[in-house]
Scaffold this motif. Structure first.
Motif, PDB file in Angstrom:
ATOM      1  N   ILE A  64       0.819  -1.211   0.000  1.00 23.30           N
ATOM      2  CA  ILE A  64       0.000   0.000   0.000  1.00 23.30           C
ATOM      3  C   ILE A  64       0.854   1.263   0.000  1.00 23.30           C
ATOM      4  CG2 ILE A  64      -1.685   1.331   1.339  1.00 23.30           C
ATOM      5  CD1 ILE A  64      -2.595  -1.333   2.530  1.00 23.30           C
ATOM      6  N   SER A  65       1.891   1.254   0.848  1.00 22.91           N
ATOM      7  CA  SER A  65       2.700   2.468   0.972  1.00 22.91           C
ATOM      8  C   SER A  65       4.113   2.127   1.419  1.00 22.91           C
ATOM      9  CB  SER A  65       2.068   3.442   1.973  1.00 22.91           C
ATOM     10  OG  SER A  65       2.060   2.884   3.267  1.00 22.91           O
ATOM     11  N   GLY A  66       5.011   3.036   1.114  1.00 26.10           N
ATOM     12  CA  GLY A  66       6.382   2.901   1.554  1.00 26.10           C
ATOM     13  C   GLY A  66       7.244   2.087   0.606  1.00 26.10           C
ATOM     14  N   LYS A  67       8.476   1.852   1.069  1.00 24.62           N
ATOM     15  CA  LYS A  67       9.463   1.074   0.311  1.00 24.62           C
ATOM     16  C   LYS A  67      10.018   0.003   1.227  1.00 24.62           C
ATOM     17  CE  LYS A  67      10.742   4.826  -2.719  1.00 24.62           C
ATOM     18  NZ  LYS A  67      11.788   5.658  -3.266  1.00 24.62           N
ATOM     19  N   GLY A  68      10.204  -1.162   0.652  1.00 23.21           N
ATOM     20  CA  GLY A  68      10.718  -2.251   1.464  1.00 23.21           C
ATOM     21  C   GLY A  68      11.397  -3.300   0.622  1.00 23.21           C
ATOM     22  N   THR A  69      11.692  -4.412   1.274  1.00 26.28           N
ATOM     23  CA  THR A  69      12.210  -5.567   0.578  1.00 26.28           C
ATOM     24  C   THR A  69      11.381  -6.776   0.963  1.00 26.28           C
ATOM     25  OG1 THR A  69      13.824  -6.087   2.313  1.00 26.28           O
ATOM     26  CG2 THR A  69      14.596  -4.696   0.490  1.00 26.28           C
ATOM     27  N   LEU A  70      11.328  -7.713   0.043  1.00 23.77           N
ATOM     28  CA  LEU A  70      10.713  -9.004   0.285  1.00 23.77           C
ATOM     29  C   LEU A  70      11.786 -10.047   0.045  1.00 23.77           C
ATOM     30  CD1 LEU A  70       8.497 -11.107   0.688  1.00 23.77           C
ATOM     31  CD2 LEU A  70       7.803 -10.722  -1.690  1.00 23.77           C
ATOM     32  N   PHE A  71      12.136 -10.785   1.101  1.00 21.39           N
ATOM     33  CA  PHE A  71      13.060 -11.910   0.971  1.00 21.39           C
ATOM     34  C   PHE A  71      12.232 -13.100   0.520  1.00 21.39           C
ATOM     35  CE2 PHE A  71      15.005 -15.756   2.646  1.00 21.39           C
ATOM     36  CZ  PHE A  71      16.304 -15.629   2.199  1.00 21.39           C
ATOM     37  N   GLN A  77      14.284  -8.735  -2.662  1.00 23.47           N
ATOM     38  CA  GLN A  77      13.834  -8.001  -3.841  1.00 23.47           C
ATOM     39  C   GLN A  77      13.137  -6.728  -3.384  1.00 23.47           C
ATOM     40  OE1 GLN A  77      12.061 -10.837  -6.807  1.00 23.47           O
ATOM     41  NE2 GLN A  77      12.243 -12.224  -5.051  1.00 23.47           N
ATOM     42  N   SER A  78      13.352  -5.642  -4.087  1.00 23.46           N
ATOM     43  CA  SER A  78      12.737  -4.370  -3.731  1.00 23.46           C
ATOM     44  C   SER A  78      11.247  -4.395  -4.050  1.00 23.46           C
ATOM     45  CB  SER A  78      13.393  -3.224  -4.506  1.00 23.46           C
ATOM     46  OG  SER A  78      14.734  -3.075  -4.113  1.00 23.46           O
ATOM     47  N   VAL A  79      10.454  -3.826  -3.140  1.00 21.69           N
ATOM     48  CA  VAL A  79       9.023  -3.658  -3.347  1.00 21.69           C
ATOM     49  C   VAL A  79       8.643  -2.252  -2.896  1.00 21.69           C
ATOM     50  CG1 VAL A  79       8.383  -6.103  -3.189  1.00 21.69           C
ATOM     51  CG2 VAL A  79       8.503  -4.737  -1.104  1.00 21.69           C
ATOM     52  N   GLU A  80       7.565  -1.735  -3.468  1.00 19.46           N
ATOM     53  CA  GLU A  80       7.098  -0.399  -3.120  1.00 19.46           C
ATOM     54  C   GLU A  80       5.605  -0.333  -3.361  1.00 19.46           C
ATOM     55  OE1 GLU A  80       9.157   2.272  -5.709  1.00 19.46           O
ATOM     56  OE2 GLU A  80       8.090   1.587  -7.474  1.00 19.46           O
ATOM     57  N   SER A  81       5.020   0.794  -3.042  1.00 16.12           N
ATOM     58  CA  SER A  81       3.597   1.001  -3.253  1.00 16.12           C
ATOM     59  C   SER A  81       3.197   0.536  -4.650  1.00 16.12           C
ATOM     60  CB  SER A  81       3.269   2.485  -3.072  1.00 16.12           C
ATOM     61  OG  SER A  81       1.910   2.726  -3.307  1.00 16.12           O
ATOM     62  N   GLY A  82       2.190  -0.335  -4.704  1.00 13.29           N
ATOM     63  CA  GLY A  82       1.725  -0.866  -5.976  1.00 13.29           C
ATOM     64  C   GLY A  82       2.264  -2.248  -6.303  1.00 13.29           C
ATOM     65  N   SER A  83       3.310  -2.697  -5.603  1.00 11.14           N
ATOM     66  CA  SER A  83       3.849  -4.034  -5.850  1.00 11.14           C
ATOM     67  C   SER A  83       2.880  -5.093  -5.340  1.00 11.14           C
ATOM     68  CB  SER A  83       5.195  -4.222  -5.124  1.00 11.14           C
ATOM     69  OG  SER A  83       6.183  -3.352  -5.619  1.00 11.14           O
ATOM     70  N   VAL A  84       2.859  -6.235  -6.011  1.00 13.91           N
ATOM     71  CA  VAL A  84       2.059  -7.374  -5.589  1.00 13.91           C
ATOM     72  C   VAL A  84       2.951  -8.602  -5.533  1.00 13.91           C
ATOM     73  CG1 VAL A  84      -0.097  -6.473  -6.514  1.00 13.91           C
ATOM     74  CG2 VAL A  84       1.316  -7.923  -7.941  1.00 13.91           C
ATOM     75  N   ALA A  85       2.596  -9.546  -4.658  1.00 16.06           N
ATOM     76  CA  ALA A  85       3.377 -10.781  -4.534  1.00 16.06           C
ATOM     77  C   ALA A  85       2.467 -11.935  -4.164  1.00 16.06           C
ATOM     78  CB  ALA A  85       4.461 -10.617  -3.465  1.00 16.06           C
ATOM     79  N   TYR A  86       2.770 -13.086  -4.711  1.00 13.48           N
ATOM     80  CA  TYR A  86       2.144 -14.341  -4.306  1.00 13.48           C
ATOM     81  C   TYR A  86       3.247 -15.186  -3.702  1.00 13.48           C
ATOM     82  CZ  TYR A  86       0.353 -19.050  -4.443  1.00 13.48           C
ATOM     83  OH  TYR A  86      -0.011 -20.319  -4.096  1.00 13.48           O
ATOM     84  N   ILE A  87       3.068 -15.610  -2.469  1.00 10.30           N
ATOM     85  CA  ILE A  87       4.063 -16.419  -1.771  1.00 10.30           C
ATOM     86  C   ILE A  87       3.465 -17.812  -1.562  1.00 10.30           C
ATOM     87  CG2 ILE A  87       5.483 -16.653   0.287  1.00 10.30           C
ATOM     88  CD1 ILE A  87       5.298 -13.541   0.509  1.00 10.30           C
ATOM     89  N   PRO A  88       3.999 -18.817  -2.260  1.00  8.90           N
ATOM     90  CA  PRO A  88       3.471 -20.169  -2.103  1.00  8.90           C
ATOM     91  C   PRO A  88       3.701 -20.709  -0.696  1.00  8.90           C
ATOM     92  CG  PRO A  88       4.911 -20.000  -4.042  1.00  8.90           C
ATOM     93  CD  PRO A  88       5.075 -18.742  -3.232  1.00  8.90           C
ATOM     94  N   GLY A  89       2.876 -21.651  -0.291  1.00  9.36           N
ATOM     95  CA  GLY A  89       3.083 -22.301   0.993  1.00  9.36           C
ATOM     96  C   GLY A  89       4.454 -22.967   1.037  1.00  9.36           C
ATOM     97  N   GLU A 101       9.573   6.254   5.807  1.00  3.69           N
ATOM     98  CA  GLU A 101       8.159   6.315   6.165  1.00  3.69           C
ATOM     99  C   GLU A 101       7.662   4.905   6.480  1.00  3.69           C
ATOM    100  OE1 GLU A 101       6.180   6.006   1.733  1.00  3.69           O
ATOM    101  OE2 GLU A 101       6.562   7.997   2.536  1.00  3.69           O
ATOM    102  N   GLU A 102       6.443   4.813   6.975  1.00  6.28           N
ATOM    103  CA  GLU A 102       5.867   3.501   7.249  1.00  6.28           C
ATOM    104  C   GLU A 102       5.731   2.692   5.965  1.00  6.28           C
ATOM    105  OE1 GLU A 102       2.161   4.184   9.379  1.00  6.28           O
ATOM    106  OE2 GLU A 102       3.227   3.908  11.270  1.00  6.28           O
ATOM    107  N   PHE A 103       5.914   1.409   6.097  1.00  8.43           N
ATOM    108  CA  PHE A 103       5.769   0.457   5.001  1.00  8.43           C
ATOM    109  C   PHE A 103       4.558  -0.403   5.340  1.00  8.43           C
ATOM    110  CE2 PHE A 103       7.142  -3.852   3.411  1.00  8.43           C
ATOM    111  CZ  PHE A 103       7.010  -3.588   2.070  1.00  8.43           C
TER     112      PHE A 103
END
Length: 115
Positions: A64-71, A77-89, A101-103
């Motif tokens: 939704i907001s901010g900048k972050g990473t998804l391991f 990998q870099s993620v930011e507002s607008g990014s989407v991810a599917y994480i399998p079980g 700012e808040e992520f």
């Protein structure tokens, strides 16, 4: 039918190994009529993170907001507002706030994933 505002959702401060500066709000789930699924919002403050972890259920995320990473898949990998991810079980993953700012991100899981 269910209609609300995130301002009305209780914010729970998360604590535990590997968790830093994190809050969770449950938004829609079985109590609101969505049987079998739960939509939550996680908010990570400055330097906040979820733990590196895995579980048997999949989940869907929308930033939704901010900048972050998804391991995921062994790399950050870099993620930011607008990014989407599917994480399998079963996949090890972690979210981290790398901005000033808040992520915040939406996380949808099967009901068993919100216990």
């Amino acid at each position: 039918m269910y209609l609300s505002n995130i301002k009305e959702a209780q914010s729970i401060v998360l604590n535990g190994p590997g968790i830093l500066n994190a809050r969770k709000q449950s938004l829609v789930g079985p109590e609101q009529g969505w049987d079998g699924w739960v939509m939550r919002q996680f908010t990570l403050g400055k330097d906040g993170q979820t733990p590196k972890h895995s579980h048997p259920w999949p989940h869907i995320n929308y930033i939704i907001s901010g900048k972050g990473t998804l391991f995921l898949d062994g790399k950050e990998q870099s993620v930011e507002s607008g990014s989407v991810a599917y994480i399998p079980g079963g996949e090890e993953h972690q979210f981290r706030n790398v901005g000033d700012e808040e992520f915040a991100f939406i996380c949808i899981v099967p009901e068993e994933g919100d216990k």
